[in-house]
Design an enzyme around this catalytic site. Structure first.
Site, mmCIF file in Angstrom:
data_model
loop_
_atom_site.group_PDB
_atom_site.id
_atom_site.type_symbol
_atom_site.label_atom_id
_atom_site.label_comp_id
_atom_site.label_asym_id
_atom_site.label_seq_id
_atom_site.Cartn_x
_atom_site.Cartn_y
_atom_site.Cartn_z
ATOM 1 C CD GLU A 127 1.511 -5.331 5.471
ATOM 2 O OE1 GLU A 127 1.999 -6.413 5.909
ATOM 3 O OE2 GLU A 127 0.841 -5.519 4.585
ATOM 4 C CB ALA A 168 -0.781 0.036 1.305
ATOM 5 C CD GLU A 183 -2.284 -7.427 2.822
ATOM 6 O OE1 GLU A 183 -1.907 -6.219 2.640
ATOM 7 O OE2 GLU A 183 -3.251 -7.580 3.742
ATOM 8 N N GLY A 211 0.560 -5.269 0.811
ATOM 9 C CA GLY A 211 -0.589 -5.023 0.017
ATOM 10 C C GLY A 211 -0.296 -5.779 -1.380
HETATM 11 N N1 CAA Z 1 4.636 3.201 -0.686
HETATM 12 C C1 CAA Z 1 5.127 4.569 -1.197
HETATM 13 N N2 CAA Z 1 6.282 4.487 -1.994
HETATM 14 C C2 CAA Z 1 6.863 3.385 -2.133
HETATM 15 C C3 CAA Z 1 6.792 2.081 -1.479
HETATM 16 C C4 CAA Z 1 5.198 2.132 -0.794
HETATM 17 N N3 CAA Z 1 4.864 1.040 -0.156
HETATM 18 N N4 CAA Z 1 7.433 1.325 -1.748
HETATM 19 C C5 CAA Z 1 8.551 2.014 -2.457
HETATM 20 N N5 CAA Z 1 8.069 3.250 -2.547
HETATM 21 C C6 CAA Z 1 8.743 4.222 -3.361
HETATM 22 C C7 CAA Z 1 9.866 4.845 -2.343
HETATM 23 O O1 CAA Z 1 9.666 5.680 -1.508
HETATM 24 C C8 CAA Z 1 10.950 5.256 -3.645
HETATM 25 O O2 CAA Z 1 10.237 6.505 -3.853
HETATM 26 P P1 CAA Z 1 11.443 7.875 -4.074
HETATM 27 O O3 CAA Z 1 12.266 7.404 -5.194
HETATM 28 O O4 CAA Z 1 10.510 9.124 -4.164
HETATM 29 O O5 CAA Z 1 12.032 7.999 -2.649
HETATM 30 C C9 CAA Z 1 10.891 4.332 -4.784
HETATM 31 O O6 CAA Z 1 9.515 3.643 -4.485
HETATM 32 C C10 CAA Z 1 11.709 3.512 -5.014
HETATM 33 O O7 CAA Z 1 11.665 2.681 -3.668
HETATM 34 P P2 CAA Z 1 13.180 2.337 -2.868
HETATM 35 O O8 CAA Z 1 14.160 3.428 -3.222
HETATM 36 O O9 CAA Z 1 12.938 2.233 -1.190
HETATM 37 O O10 CAA Z 1 13.869 1.048 -3.593
HETATM 38 P P3 CAA Z 1 14.712 -0.176 -2.963
HETATM 39 O O11 CAA Z 1 15.212 -1.021 -4.009
HETATM 40 O O12 CAA Z 1 15.829 0.337 -2.079
HETATM 41 O O13 CAA Z 1 13.774 -0.857 -1.946
HETATM 42 C C11 CAA Z 1 11.691 -1.909 -1.284
HETATM 43 C C12 CAA Z 1 12.630 -1.683 -2.253
HETATM 44 C C13 CAA Z 1 12.558 -3.037 -0.213
HETATM 45 C C14 CAA Z 1 10.648 -2.634 -1.746
HETATM 46 C C15 CAA Z 1 11.499 -0.744 -0.492
HETATM 47 O O14 CAA Z 1 11.073 0.370 -1.138
HETATM 48 C C16 CAA Z 1 10.410 -1.019 0.510
HETATM 49 O O15 CAA Z 1 10.725 -1.339 1.804
HETATM 50 N N6 CAA Z 1 9.097 -0.538 0.446
HETATM 51 C C17 CAA Z 1 7.967 -0.519 1.541
HETATM 52 C C18 CAA Z 1 7.596 -1.965 1.682
HETATM 53 C C19 CAA Z 1 6.479 -2.036 2.588
HETATM 54 O O16 CAA Z 1 6.663 -1.880 3.880
HETATM 55 N N7 CAA Z 1 5.264 -2.442 2.128
HETATM 56 C C20 CAA Z 1 4.122 -2.443 3.028
HETATM 57 C C21 CAA Z 1 3.170 -1.280 3.033
HETATM 58 S S1 CAA Z 1 1.984 -1.137 4.145
HETATM 59 C C22 CAA Z 1 0.676 -2.104 3.695
HETATM 60 O O17 CAA Z 1 0.889 -2.758 2.451
HETATM 61 C C23 CAA Z 1 -0.496 -2.176 4.416
HETATM 62 C C24 CAA Z 1 -1.475 -3.041 3.992
HETATM 63 O O18 CAA Z 1 -1.525 -4.266 4.404
HETATM 64 C C25 CAA Z 1 -2.214 -3.031 2.680
#
Ligand code: CAA
Length: 258
Positions: free
Chosen positions: A132, A66, A112, A109
């Protein structure tokens, strides 16, 4: 086909393809993307010319979860009043089989959403996880339920409580994905599977999908009763007559989806 901002929708004969397309955010699932995926999938589902749907992302990310930037300013009343994420439940009402072709990150998400599909075909670079907990929240699009049903309590608890990532070998071993293929073949493999499904009777496919889903929603006895009723119902279709006649006559069936 409608123009969308966050997804691409194409069709090839009886197969519809939805591609998540927010490359700069690793296909993070914001509200606009959710509404577009639901709208496109519902439109394809209503189209009698479509027999199967594939949902995919990019090689780097199916979806990284998400959209955290969208969620970060939300409070309890906001998410309750908006019924945040509830629209994703519409995907459970699709009658048309839908396959997730997953490469790269399928986190939160994203994992999911893949599990909302009927089955998952994964590329070797796929990574699954429910991180999460690292954000001080828990899964909100069914992950705690669908992951537990897919991989069992112990592994689901491990994933949801530690937030660790699961590589594709473990995902296949534990039953989360149906097939693992080289990364550059994940989409084509899913499209081939979709083409195979779309070549069957659509009425039988919908009944089969309904029957398998009962296994998750009812007791064994109720599920078997539902399956039997669905099985009997297939005998009211032209496709049952055609399918069995074709076998007896040693020819390919010509299903009319009636
Ligand atoms: N939401 C918003 N933006 C996101 C994102 C997310 N879930 N995941 C990645 N991005 C964005 C980053 O902020 C970044 O944007 P900027 O260039 O503007 O800074 C861009 O995508 C590239 O990401 P990274 O620079 O972080 O890329 P990476 O290769 O270093 O890492 C990753 C990749 C491990 C997937 C890392 O991006 C990450 O940990 N993302 C979040 C994963 C996460 O926590 N997901 C769960 C979200 S909560 C949820 O999903 C609730 C639910 O149950 C519905």
């Amino acid at each position: 086909m409608t123009d969308y901002a966050t997804i691409l929708v194409t069709r090839d004969d009886r197969v519809g393809l939805i591609t998540l397309h927010r490359p700069k955010a690793l296909n993070a699932l914001n509200t606009e993307l959710m509404n577009e995926v639901v709208s496109a999938a519902t439109e394809l589902d209503a189209d009698a010319g479509i027999g199967a749907i594939v949902l995919t992302g990019s090689e780097r990310a199916f979806a990284a979860g998400a959209d955290i930037k969208e969620m970060s300013s939300q409070g309890y009343a906001d998410v309750v009043n908006q019924q945040f994420f509830a629209a994703w439940d519409n995907l459970t009402r699709l009658r048309t089989p839908i396959i997730a072709a997953v490469t790269g990150y399928a986190l939160g998400g994203g994992c999911e959403l893949a599990m909302l599909c009927d089955f998952i075909i994964a590329g070797e670079n796929a990574v699954f996880g429910q991180p999460e907990i690292n954000l001080g929240v828990i899964p909100g699009i069914g992950g705690s339920q669908r992951l537990t049903r897919a991989v069992g309590k112990s592994k689901a608890m491990d994933m949801v409580l530690t937030g660790r990532q699961m590589k594709v070998d473990e995902a296949e071993r534990s039953g989360l994905v149906s097939r693992v293929v080289p990364t550059d073949q994940a989409l084509s493999t899913a499209l081939d599977a979709a083409k195979t499904i779309a070549g069957k009777s659509a009425l039988a496919s919908a009944a089969a999908k309904d029957a398998v889903n009962r296994a998750f929603e009812s007791s064994l006895a109720e599920g078997v009763r539902a399956e039997r009723a669905l099985f009997y119902a297939t005998f009211a279709t032209d496709d049952q007559t055609e399918g069995m006649a074709a076998f007896v006559e040693k020819r390919e069936p010509n299903f009319t989806h009636r």
